[in-house]
Design a protein around this motif. Structure first.
Motif, PDB file in Angstrom:
ATOM      1  N   VAL A 216       0.839  -1.201   0.000  1.00  0.00           N
ATOM      2  CA  VAL A 216       0.000   0.000   0.000  1.00  0.00           C
ATOM      3  C   VAL A 216       0.874   1.250   0.000  1.00  0.00           C
ATOM      4  CG1 VAL A 216      -1.702   1.331   1.296  1.00  0.00           C
ATOM      5  CG2 VAL A 216      -1.923  -1.154   1.142  1.00  0.00           C
ATOM      6  N   ARG A 217       1.889   1.265   0.858  1.00  0.00           N
ATOM      7  CA  ARG A 217       2.775   2.440   0.924  1.00  0.00           C
ATOM      8  C   ARG A 217       3.493   2.667  -0.409  1.00  0.00           C
ATOM      9  NH1 ARG A 217       4.279  -0.097   6.004  1.00  0.00           N
ATOM     10  NH2 ARG A 217       3.190   0.929   7.741  1.00  0.00           N
ATOM     11  N   ALA A 218       3.939   1.574  -1.029  1.00  0.00           N
ATOM     12  CA  ALA A 218       4.645   1.690  -2.314  1.00  0.00           C
ATOM     13  C   ALA A 218       3.715   2.232  -3.394  1.00  0.00           C
ATOM     14  CB  ALA A 218       5.210   0.331  -2.717  1.00  0.00           C
ATOM     15  N   PHE A 219       2.461   1.796  -3.372  1.00  0.00           N
ATOM     16  CA  PHE A 219       1.486   2.264  -4.369  1.00  0.00           C
ATOM     17  C   PHE A 219       1.224   3.751  -4.185  1.00  0.00           C
ATOM     18  CE2 PHE A 219      -2.849   3.078  -5.846  1.00  0.00           C
ATOM     19  CZ  PHE A 219      -2.800   2.565  -7.132  1.00  0.00           C
ATOM     20  N   VAL A 220       1.016   4.176  -2.950  1.00  0.00           N
ATOM     21  CA  VAL A 220       0.741   5.588  -2.671  1.00  0.00           C
ATOM     22  C   VAL A 220       1.949   6.457  -3.036  1.00  0.00           C
ATOM     23  CG1 VAL A 220       0.245   7.263  -0.836  1.00  0.00           C
ATOM     24  CG2 VAL A 220      -0.940   5.066  -0.868  1.00  0.00           C
ATOM     25  N   ALA A 221       3.141   5.953  -2.788  1.00  0.00           N
ATOM     26  CA  ALA A 221       4.358   6.727  -3.048  1.00  0.00           C
ATOM     27  C   ALA A 221       4.733   6.757  -4.529  1.00  0.00           C
ATOM     28  CB  ALA A 221       5.525   6.149  -2.243  1.00  0.00           C
ATOM     29  N   ASP A 222       4.171   5.858  -5.310  1.00  0.00           N
ATOM     30  CA  ASP A 222       4.478   5.781  -6.747  1.00  0.00           C
ATOM     31  C   ASP A 222       4.011   7.060  -7.429  1.00  0.00           C
ATOM     32  OD1 ASP A 222       4.745   5.150  -9.447  1.00  0.00           O
ATOM     33  OD2 ASP A 222       4.163   3.057  -9.150  1.00  0.00           O
ATOM     34  N   ALA A 223       4.927   7.766  -8.076  1.00  0.00           N
ATOM     35  CA  ALA A 223       4.609   9.066  -8.672  1.00  0.00           C
ATOM     36  C   ALA A 223       4.003   8.965 -10.067  1.00  0.00           C
ATOM     37  CB  ALA A 223       5.882   9.916  -8.710  1.00  0.00           C
ATOM     38  N   ARG A 224       3.907   7.766 -10.612  1.00  0.00           N
ATOM     39  CA  ARG A 224       3.348   7.619 -11.954  1.00  0.00           C
ATOM     40  C   ARG A 224       1.855   7.945 -11.963  1.00  0.00           C
ATOM     41  NH1 ARG A 224       4.866   1.614 -13.592  1.00  0.00           N
ATOM     42  NH2 ARG A 224       4.303   1.344 -11.375  1.00  0.00           N
ATOM     43  N   PRO A 225       1.258   8.235 -13.145  1.00  0.00           N
ATOM     44  CA  PRO A 225      -0.179   8.475 -13.217  1.00  0.00           C
ATOM     45  C   PRO A 225      -0.955   7.312 -12.597  1.00  0.00           C
ATOM     46  CG  PRO A 225       0.854   9.021 -15.307  1.00  0.00           C
ATOM     47  CD  PRO A 225       1.911   8.373 -14.462  1.00  0.00           C
ATOM     48  N   VAL A 226      -2.101   7.617 -12.023  1.00  0.00           N
ATOM     49  CA  VAL A 226      -2.881   6.605 -11.302  1.00  0.00           C
ATOM     50  C   VAL A 226      -3.205   5.411 -12.190  1.00  0.00           C
ATOM     51  CG1 VAL A 226      -5.061   6.139 -10.124  1.00  0.00           C
ATOM     52  CG2 VAL A 226      -3.835   8.256  -9.658  1.00  0.00           C
ATOM     53  N   ARG A 227      -3.666   5.672 -13.405  1.00  0.00           N
ATOM     54  CA  ARG A 227      -4.022   4.559 -14.285  1.00  0.00           C
ATOM     55  C   ARG A 227      -2.808   3.662 -14.558  1.00  0.00           C
ATOM     56  NH1 ARG A 227      -7.826   2.721 -17.681  1.00  0.00           N
ATOM     57  NH2 ARG A 227      -9.235   4.444 -17.237  1.00  0.00           N
ATOM     58  N   THR A 228      -1.666   4.268 -14.768  1.00  0.00           N
ATOM     59  CA  THR A 228      -0.454   3.505 -15.060  1.00  0.00           C
ATOM     60  C   THR A 228      -0.080   2.592 -13.907  1.00  0.00           C
ATOM     61  OG1 THR A 228       0.366   5.277 -16.494  1.00  0.00           O
ATOM     62  CG2 THR A 228       1.988   3.678 -15.683  1.00  0.00           C
ATOM     63  N   LYS A 229      -0.095   3.131 -12.688  1.00  0.00           N
ATOM     64  CA  LYS A 229       0.314   2.297 -11.555  1.00  0.00           C
ATOM     65  C   LYS A 229      -0.768   1.287 -11.174  1.00  0.00           C
ATOM     66  CE  LYS A 229      -0.747   5.676  -7.837  1.00  0.00           C
ATOM     67  NZ  LYS A 229      -0.126   6.414  -6.698  1.00  0.00           N
ATOM     68  N   ARG A 230      -2.028   1.618 -11.436  1.00  0.00           N
ATOM     69  CA  ARG A 230      -3.099   0.641 -11.210  1.00  0.00           C
ATOM     70  C   ARG A 230      -2.939  -0.551 -12.148  1.00  0.00           C
ATOM     71  NH1 ARG A 230      -7.858   2.027 -12.920  1.00  0.00           N
ATOM     72  NH2 ARG A 230      -8.924   0.330 -11.864  1.00  0.00           N
ATOM     73  N   GLU A 231      -2.674  -0.254 -13.416  1.00  0.00           N
ATOM     74  CA  GLU A 231      -2.531  -1.337 -14.392  1.00  0.00           C
ATOM     75  C   GLU A 231      -1.306  -2.194 -14.086  1.00  0.00           C
ATOM     76  OE1 GLU A 231      -2.802   0.231 -18.340  1.00  0.00           O
ATOM     77  OE2 GLU A 231      -4.947   0.681 -18.140  1.00  0.00           O
ATOM     78  N   ALA A 232      -0.274  -1.598 -13.513  1.00  0.00           N
ATOM     79  CA  ALA A 232       0.906  -2.370 -13.122  1.00  0.00           C
ATOM     80  C   ALA A 232       0.558  -3.354 -12.004  1.00  0.00           C
ATOM     81  CB  ALA A 232       2.019  -1.422 -12.666  1.00  0.00           C
ATOM     82  N   VAL A 233      -0.287  -2.927 -11.065  1.00  0.00           N
ATOM     83  CA  VAL A 233      -0.725  -3.821  -9.989  1.00  0.00           C
ATOM     84  C   VAL A 233      -1.565  -4.957 -10.563  1.00  0.00           C
ATOM     85  CG1 VAL A 233      -2.175  -4.012  -7.919  1.00  0.00           C
ATOM     86  CG2 VAL A 233      -0.644  -2.061  -8.195  1.00  0.00           C
TER      87      VAL A 233
END
Length: 295
Positions: free
Chosen positions: A14-31
Motif C-alpha cells: 500500500v505504501r509503495a502504491f501511494v508513493a508511486d509518482a506515476r499516473p494513477v491509471r499507469t500504476k493501477r494497471e501495473a498492480v
C-alpha cells in the motif's frame, strides 16, 4: 487485491502504491498485471473452480479431492482457454486417479443430475423446471429436458482396481462407493421420458454452429461438448463473462449470475455483448477478460 487473489495487500504494498509518482491509471494497471497469474491468484481461482465443480471429500474421498483440486490448479496456472477447460471436463474418460477431471462424473452419477448441473454451470440456464412439464415462463420444453439428458445416458462407472478396497462414505441408505472409478462410454444406454415412457434420443435445445468432433463415431459427450463450447453458442461465452463481472464487481450484469433467461435481461446489454465478443475474439482467454474488467 481482494478480487483477484482473495487477500488484502500488505502494508508495504500500500505504501509503495501511494508513493508511486506515476499516473494513477499507469500504476493501477501495473498492480493488475502483477496480480493476474501470481501464485495467490492461481490459488484463489482454483478454489473458485473447486467449489463450482463440487470438489468434496464426501464425494471423492480425501485422496480423490486432493487430486481433482491439484488438476484444477494446474489448469488455472496454465491459463487453459475456457472452452478447452470445459471440454476436458465434459469429455473426461479413464480412471479418476489418473485423470482427475473424470471425477466430475463421480460426483454427478445420473444422466439427469449431470445434465442439470452442466447446463447450470456452463450455460447459466436452469434446465430443471422443465423436468415434469414444459417450462411455464421460458422456451424450454419437457422433451428438451430428456433430449439433453440423453447425451449423458451412456456414461459408465466401474471400480478402479488401483484403489484397492478403499471406499467413500456409505450409509444404511446409500452404499459405499469405490475410492477411484473408471469413466467410459457404453455402447448402449438410453434415457426414458417420464411422460411418454419412451426412450428419447439426444438432441440440442437450440442451434449453434460447431466443428464436429474427430472420429468416425464420436461419443455423445464429445458432440455435446463441441456444441456447448462453440463460439456460436449463445450462452457459453456470455455466461462466463457475466460470472466474471459478478465475481469482480459484486453483482452480475445478469443477476443472479447463473440465471440467464428471457425474463431476466442484463442491466447493460451493450457492455455484456462487448465483453463476450472480446472473450471469443481472444480464444476464451479468461485472464484477458479479467484484465479488461479490472482496468
Amino acid at each position: 487485491h481482494l478480487d483477484l487473489t482473495g487477500l488484502p495487500p500488505s502494508a508495504d504494498e500500500v505504501r509503495a502504491f501511494v508513493a508511486d509518482a506515476r499516473p494513477v491509471r499507469t500504476k493501477r494497471e501495473a498492480v493488475i498485471d502483477r496480480l493476474i497469474g501470481s501464485p495467490e491468484f492461481v490459488d484463489h481461482w482454483a478454489n473458485k473452480w473447486a467449489d463450482l465443480l463440487q470438489v468434496n471429500r464426501k464425494f471423492l474421498g480425501e485422496e480423490g479431492a486432493k487430486k481433482f483440486r491439484e488438476w484444477i490448479r494446474a489448469e488455472v496456472a496454465a491459463n487453459t482457454p475456457y472452452d478447452v477447460f470445459a471440454r476436458k471436463i465434459l469429455t473426461a474418460t479413464g480412471s479418476t486417479r489418473e485423470n482427475p477431471a473424470a471425477s466430475y462424473y463421480k460426483v454427478l452419477r445420473t444422466p439427469t443430475e449431470t445434465m442439470e448441473n452442466t447446463t447450470h454451470l456452463f450455460l447459466a440456464t436452469r434446465f430443471n423446471c422443465n423436468k415434469c412439464h414444459d417450462h411455464p415462463f421460458e422456451r424450454w420444453t419437457q422433451d428438451q429436458y430428456y433430449q439433453l439428458s440423453a447425451f449423458f445416458a451412456q456414461v459408465d462407472l466401474k471400480k478402479d482396481p488401483a484403489g484397492g478396497n478403499k471406499t467413500i462414505a456409505g450409509t444404511a441408505v446409500e452404499g459405499a462407493k469405490p475410492l477411484y472409478e473408471v469413466v467410459s462410454e457404453k455402447a448402449e444406454g438410453e434415457i426414458r421420458h417420464d411422460r411418454t415412457g419412451k426412450e428419447t434420443p439426444p438432441a440440442f435445445p437450440y442451434p449453434a454452429k460447431f466443428t464436429p468432433p474427430a472420429g468416425d463415431k464420436p461419443g455423445r459427450r464429445d458432440q455435446l461438448a463441441a456444441w456447448m463450447t462453440s463460439p456460436d453458442n449463445r450462452y457459453f461465452a456470455l455466461s462466463y463473462v457475466n460470472r466474471m463481472w459478478g465475481y469482480l464487481t459484486g453483482v452480475g450484469l445478469i443477476e443472479p449470475i447463473d440465471d440467464i433467461r428471457a425474463g431476466n435481461p442484463p442491466t447493460n446489454p451493450e457492455l455484456l455483448d462487448h465483453l463476450t465478443k472480446e472473450f471469443i475474439a481472444q480464444n476464451f482467454d479468461v485472464r484477458h477478460v479479467m484484465r479488461i474488467i479490472c482496468q
